[in-house]
Design a protein around this motif. Structure first.
Motif, mmCIF file in Angstrom:
data_model
loop_
_atom_site.group_PDB
_atom_site.id
_atom_site.type_symbol
_atom_site.label_atom_id
_atom_site.label_comp_id
_atom_site.label_asym_id
_atom_site.label_seq_id
_atom_site.Cartn_x
_atom_site.Cartn_y
_atom_site.Cartn_z
ATOM 1 N N GLY A 1 0.753 -1.030 0.084
ATOM 2 C CA GLY A 1 0.032 0.009 -0.129
ATOM 3 C C GLY A 1 0.587 1.330 -0.054
ATOM 4 N N LYS A 2 2.032 1.248 -0.230
ATOM 5 C CA LYS A 2 2.922 2.364 -0.183
ATOM 6 C C LYS A 2 4.080 2.190 -1.186
ATOM 7 C CE LYS A 2 2.467 3.906 4.262
ATOM 8 N NZ LYS A 2 2.012 5.270 4.659
ATOM 9 N N ILE A 3 4.219 3.508 -1.698
ATOM 10 C CA ILE A 3 5.303 3.545 -2.648
ATOM 11 C C ILE A 3 6.475 3.506 -1.671
ATOM 12 C CG2 ILE A 3 6.660 5.136 -4.375
ATOM 13 C CD1 ILE A 3 3.922 6.056 -5.353
ATOM 14 N N VAL A 4 7.730 2.635 -2.073
ATOM 15 C CA VAL A 4 8.576 2.525 -1.281
ATOM 16 C C VAL A 4 10.124 3.269 -2.136
ATOM 17 C CG1 VAL A 4 8.045 0.555 -0.065
ATOM 18 C CG2 VAL A 4 9.371 -0.042 -2.301
ATOM 19 N N GLU A 5 9.655 3.292 -3.650
ATOM 20 C CA GLU A 5 10.708 3.821 -4.386
ATOM 21 C C GLU A 5 10.047 4.523 -5.506
ATOM 22 O OE1 GLU A 5 14.353 1.563 -4.711
ATOM 23 O OE2 GLU A 5 15.572 3.346 -5.380
ATOM 24 N N ASN B 1 -3.364 -5.808 8.718
ATOM 25 C CA ASN B 1 -2.404 -5.559 9.749
ATOM 26 C C ASN B 1 -1.015 -5.382 9.593
ATOM 27 O OD1 ASN B 1 -1.588 -4.997 12.626
ATOM 28 N ND2 ASN B 1 -1.708 -7.351 13.097
ATOM 29 N N PRO B 2 -0.776 -4.393 8.832
ATOM 30 C CA PRO B 2 0.602 -4.215 8.431
ATOM 31 C C PRO B 2 1.641 -3.879 9.531
ATOM 32 C CG PRO B 2 -0.557 -2.184 7.753
ATOM 33 C CD PRO B 2 -1.367 -3.320 8.410
ATOM 34 N N PRO B 3 2.916 -4.368 9.248
ATOM 35 C CA PRO B 3 3.942 -4.290 10.403
ATOM 36 C C PRO B 3 4.132 -2.872 10.524
ATOM 37 C CG PRO B 3 4.661 -5.493 8.550
ATOM 38 C CD PRO B 3 3.398 -5.068 8.131
ATOM 39 N N GLY C 1 5.991 0.885 11.833
ATOM 40 C CA GLY C 1 7.331 1.387 11.061
ATOM 41 C C GLY C 1 7.325 1.083 9.537
ATOM 42 N N CYS C 2 8.394 0.674 9.070
ATOM 43 C CA CYS C 2 8.704 0.327 7.613
ATOM 44 C C CYS C 2 8.012 -0.848 7.386
ATOM 45 C CB CYS C 2 10.129 0.281 7.454
ATOM 46 S SG CYS C 2 10.284 -0.335 5.730
ATOM 47 N N ARG C 3 6.860 -0.947 6.451
ATOM 48 C CA ARG C 3 6.395 -2.353 6.270
ATOM 49 C C ARG C 3 7.104 -3.579 5.743
ATOM 50 N NH1 ARG C 3 0.398 0.033 4.599
ATOM 51 N NH2 ARG C 3 0.250 1.208 6.358
ATOM 52 N N PHE C 4 8.507 -3.130 5.314
ATOM 53 C CA PHE C 4 9.042 -4.060 4.499
ATOM 54 C C PHE C 4 9.984 -4.845 5.707
ATOM 55 C CE2 PHE C 4 12.923 -5.348 2.035
ATOM 56 C CZ PHE C 4 12.412 -6.445 1.528
ATOM 57 N N ARG C 5 9.933 -4.179 6.780
ATOM 58 C CA ARG C 5 11.190 -4.500 7.921
ATOM 59 C C ARG C 5 11.127 -6.273 8.054
ATOM 60 N NH1 ARG C 5 8.733 -5.493 12.729
ATOM 61 N NH2 ARG C 5 6.887 -4.396 12.980
ATOM 62 N N THR C 6 9.816 -6.797 8.107
ATOM 63 C CA THR C 6 9.619 -8.144 8.492
ATOM 64 C C THR C 6 10.624 -8.949 7.301
ATOM 65 O OG1 THR C 6 7.467 -8.420 7.437
ATOM 66 C CG2 THR C 6 7.582 -8.005 9.836
ATOM 67 N N ARG C 7 10.809 -8.720 6.251
ATOM 68 C CA ARG C 7 11.301 -9.314 5.409
ATOM 69 C C ARG C 7 12.713 -8.690 4.921
ATOM 70 N NH1 ARG C 7 7.573 -10.271 0.265
ATOM 71 N NH2 ARG C 7 8.754 -12.040 -0.178
ATOM 72 N N CYS C 8 12.991 -7.778 5.423
ATOM 73 C CA CYS C 8 14.285 -6.876 5.208
ATOM 74 C C CYS C 8 15.633 -7.665 5.903
ATOM 75 C CB CYS C 8 14.184 -5.556 5.445
ATOM 76 S SG CYS C 8 15.396 -4.702 4.769
ATOM 77 N N TRP C 9 16.726 -7.878 5.240
ATOM 78 C CA TRP C 9 17.779 -8.222 5.848
ATOM 79 C C TRP C 9 18.546 -7.030 6.563
ATOM 80 C CZ3 TRP C 9 16.757 -7.420 0.738
ATOM 81 C CH2 TRP C 9 17.576 -6.866 0.044
ATOM 82 N N LYS C 10 18.289 -5.904 6.203
ATOM 83 C CA LYS C 10 19.030 -4.716 6.763
ATOM 84 C C LYS C 10 18.068 -4.173 8.051
ATOM 85 C CE LYS C 10 21.478 -2.099 3.930
ATOM 86 N NZ LYS C 10 21.648 -1.036 2.914
ATOM 87 N N ALA C 11 16.764 -4.648 8.342
ATOM 88 C CA ALA C 11 16.205 -3.916 9.290
ATOM 89 C C ALA C 11 16.741 -4.080 10.753
ATOM 90 C CB ALA C 11 14.894 -4.654 9.529
ATOM 91 N N GLN C 12 16.471 -2.889 11.353
ATOM 92 C CA GLN C 12 17.261 -2.545 12.776
ATOM 93 C C GLN C 12 15.870 -1.884 13.619
ATOM 94 O OE1 GLN C 12 20.689 -0.755 12.987
ATOM 95 N NE2 GLN C 12 21.637 -1.714 11.022
ATOM 96 N N GLU C 13 16.379 -1.994 15.002
ATOM 97 C CA GLU C 13 15.149 -1.404 15.776
ATOM 98 C C GLU C 13 14.376 -0.066 15.142
ATOM 99 O OE1 GLU C 13 15.844 -0.544 19.997
ATOM 100 O OE2 GLU C 13 17.060 -2.377 19.610
ATOM 101 N N LYS C 14 15.313 0.642 14.775
ATOM 102 C CA LYS C 14 14.610 2.057 14.141
ATOM 103 C C LYS C 14 13.283 1.571 13.178
ATOM 104 C CE LYS C 14 16.061 6.365 11.943
ATOM 105 N NZ LYS C 14 16.914 6.871 11.111
ATOM 106 N N CYS C 15 13.537 0.552 12.247
ATOM 107 C CA CYS C 15 12.648 0.433 11.236
ATOM 108 C C CYS C 15 11.242 0.116 11.935
ATOM 109 C CB CYS C 15 13.109 -0.708 10.440
ATOM 110 S SG CYS C 15 14.768 -0.264 9.675
ATOM 111 N N ALA C 16 11.159 -0.641 13.271
ATOM 112 C CA ALA C 16 10.091 -0.915 13.588
ATOM 113 C C ALA C 16 9.167 0.154 14.094
ATOM 114 C CB ALA C 16 10.115 -2.097 14.383
#
Lengths: 358, 367
Positions: A243-247, A311-313, A315-330
């Protein structure tokens, strides 16, 4: 939750914008069942602009909201929030009468060439319908205009009296294109126009649309899941996720310097004949020249599926599948921002990639 | 018609007899409008541990071939000729009961749409367990269930013990496809046929499933037939490639041969019409002109000739060529110079190599 609409995004959205979308949102209510009801956030605050004669690709996986966005643009769906401005006019909530003139300028081509044509109407009637409904009398008559249109899309004008079932899938899609062109629109929303077609036919339709775009100066919003197809058709590309444009940015930025991890993952997941990372091909080529093989970042494999838009995640919605995700992203949702080094492309990521692809 | 030349298996490296050998297979359907020759004289072989990609568009006969191997066709309307040797035994014309005993145990299938292939009423674990019990009648339900959980775990479903008690609708598309793979592999079949296994999936999930199939193949050492319209998918996983058009094999060889040194004009057409992430994005794609042929009245001669840019047609414009060979004679698969690579085309090989270098490889899509 949603960041404030930032207005027309990026330098590409100049004053000449034909279509401007800000904060566009569509929530579908979910009722019934023993679970508590909620909303599906199908599109959740989307900003973009399309200039005259420009082709914008909307790409993403199923459930990312690309089709819902397209349907809101041609007002087949009523937006929950946000604004759609076409040629300076706010059309977000235009009602029937207000939509009439709009329908002439804004047309849609559907994915399924079998379901989108009335089987009981002749091709002539199908293509003439937009003219009749809008009370337009083209010089030389409706029939002549229809035959002209059939010719433009590469069909035999003599097939005017045939029915859809007499045509193949590719030809039916051509009929859909002719119908969309009947009112000389300024913008066409094409929703997966080739994904139901055989590969040898896909190329015919892509070439047809490209030719029309060039010759008639049409603007397109081209909705597709296939990044390779989009690369051949679109000048600008917006990548959507949940539902969001990420890039969003010019084609070369998206394909050569993608900054969002999701864009990189999508590009990496496409099985490409020209890229020898297949098992058999890779083996032989390594044996042949001791090639470098794929770098460590060469192949990205996402785990899991796209989460539910119910029920999207946080913070950043991609964080649950992202290998770079950190606390900030949530915690914090990354805004679409220009990270520099690219021609105004925007990315919504706290830790964007900066290295260009090979 | 003369008997088709049985092509040499492209990947006959081990010397062992291939697990599956299909020889001169023909499948005909009686329909109201006439007889459809859905598959016409197709031969190929798959060894254990190797993957054959069968590529073609709708109506090319690729799916019908797989249904015939599994004996899933309607026997009343279908006529099958030729041989299907599974582990050396011809299974064409076997009675329903014997085929059923092979199906699931010796050969299994993964379908395109896991939602319609799984039963909505039963839990996923129960369905996998049942597939096990069909071929292990002595196994208790408890034992079968344990085996099912083990398989769900093996195909990468997280929390398999919990997931086994869920119904298909509680699974996402990718998870359903994994569950179906678990069901197909629960009896360790030696041949796995996957018909468009990833077409209904998103690209990122497709990549996972293709990786999974490759992993499982290394582990179980099964022979895999992957049926797809997507040359990209084939290039990622196939060892050998068979290209089908209008029910016939038009090109057959290793993936390297067919995708890097293709010799059939239809294969060229497929390769140049697919948009790529490489090459010039502003160049027009080179489509194959026209439409796929009717299978009830296929064109005479080479079925591809009406769409072929290089066909030898009966006119004065092609001096030296047998007048109109492509319009009259059905080309047979013939060995080209390179061992294991066969092509069904009337153009002389030298000419094909020249055309490929000059017109196709230059286009940038194919290297």
């Amino acid at each position: 939750m949603t960041h404030p609409p930032t207005g027309p995004s990026g330098p590409s959205a100049s004053a000449a914008a034909l279509l401007e979308v800000t904060g566009l949102t569509k929530h579908f209510p979910v009722r019934g069942g023993w679970r508590r009801s909620g909303v599906v956030r199908a599109v959740d605050g989307v900003d973009f602009a399309v200039r005259r004669g420009e082709t914008l690709g909307l790409v993403g996986e199923s459930g990312c909201g690309k089709t819902t966005t397209g349907r809101m643009l041609v007002r087949l769906l009523e937006p929950t929030g946000g604004r759609i401005v076409f040629e300076g006019r706010d059309i977000t909530h235009a009602k029937r009468r207000g939509l009439r003139p709009l329908r002439q300028d804004l047309q849609i081509i559907f994915q399924d060439p079998y379901a989108s044509l009335n089987p009981r109407h002749t091709v002539g009637k199908i293509v003439a319908m937009p003219l009749v409904v809008n009370g337009i009398k083209p010089p030389g008559g409706v029939k002549r205009r229809v035959q002209e249109l059939l010719e433009i899309v590469g069909l035999n004008p003599e097939h005017y009296n045939r029915y859809p079932h007499e045509f193949s899938g590719g030809q039916r899609q051509r009929i859909g294109v002719a119908r969309a062109l009947a009112l000389r629109p300024k913008l066409i929303v094409a929703d997966e126009p080739v994904s139901a077609l055989d590969v040898s036919i896909q190329a015919q339709i892509i070439n047809l649309l490209r030719g029309l775009q060039r010759e008639l100066g049409l603007a397109f919003v081209f909705i597709a899941h296939d990044l390779a197809v989009v690369r051949h058709f679109c000048q600008r590309v917006a990548v959507m996720y949940l539902g969001k444009i990420v890039e969003i940015g010019d084609r070369d930025d998206i394909y050569q310097r993608p900054a969002h991890p999701y864009t990189r993952a999508l590009l990496s997941a496409i099985p490409d004949v020209a890229q020898p990372n297949g098992r058999a091909l890779r083996d032989t080529e390594e044996a042949g020249g001791g090639a470098a093989g794929n770098g460590p970042a060469g192949r990205i494999r996402l785990t899991g599926d796209v989460p539910t838009p119910l029920n999207p995640p946080s913070g950043c919605r991609f964080r649950t599948r992202c290998w770079k995700a950190q606390e900030k992203c949530a915690v914090q949702e990354p805004p679409l921002a220009d990270i520099g080094g690219r021609g105004g492309a925007l990315v919504a990521c706290h830790f964007p990639e900066t290295e260009p692809l090979r | 018609m003369t008997a088709a030349v049985i092509p040499e298996t492209p990947g006959a490296y081990t010397g062992a007899a291939p697990y599956l050998q299909v020889r001169d297979l023909s499948v005909r359907f009686a329909t109201e409008d006439g007889v459809v020759r859905a598959v016409d004289g197709v031969s190929f072989a798959v060894e254990r541990g190797r993957t054959l990609g069968i590529v073609g568009e709708s109506g090319s006969g690729k799916s019908v071939t797989s249904l015939a191997i599994l004996g899933l066709h309607d026997p009343k309307r279908t006529t099958i000729a030729g041989q299907i040797l599974l582990g050396g035994r011809d299974i064409v014309g076997l009675d329903e009961e014997s085929i059923r005993r092979l199906r699931g145990r010796d050969m299994a299938m993964i379908f395109q749409d896991p939602l319609s292939a799984l039963h909505p009423y039963y839990t996923v674990g129960r369905q996998v367990a049942e597939a096990y019990r069909v071929h292990h009648p002595d196994a208790s339900w408890r034992e079968a269930h344990r085996r099912a959980v083990e398989m769900l775990d093996r195909v990468g479903i997280p929390q398999p013990a919990r997931r086994a008690n869920q119904h298909p609708h509680e699974f996402s598309g990718g998870m359903r496809q994994r569950a179906m793979i678990a069901m197909a592999l629960v009896n360790n079949p030696e041949l796995l046929i996957a018909d468009e296994p990833t077409t209904a999936l998103d690209v990122t999930v497709q990549a996972q499933i293709l990786d999974l199939l490759a992993d499982l193949q290394r582990e179980f050492h099964s022979a895999i037939i992957l049926i797809t319209h997507d040359l990209g998918v084939v290039s990622q996983v196939a060892d050998d490639v068979l290209v089908m058009y209008a029910g016939r094999a038009v090109e057959y060889g290793t993936a390297e041969q067919v995708l890097r040194r293709p010799q059939h004009p239809y294969t060229w057409g497929l390769l140049s019409s697919v948009p790529s992430l490489h090459g010039d994005p502003d160049a027009d794609l080179i489509p194959i002109r026209g439409n796929p042929p009717s299978m009830i009245h296929p064109p005479p001669g080479c079925a591809f000739h009406p769409r072929c840019g290089y066909a030898l047609l009966g006119s004065a414009s092609t001096p030296g060529a047998a007048a109109g060979a492509c319009e009259v004679d059905v080309p047979q698969l013939r060995q080209v110079q390179e061992r294991g690579h066969t092509v069904a085309c009337h153009l002389p090989e030298g000419k094909r190599v020249e055309i490929y270098r000059r017109d196709i490889a230059q286009a940038g899509v194919v290297r």
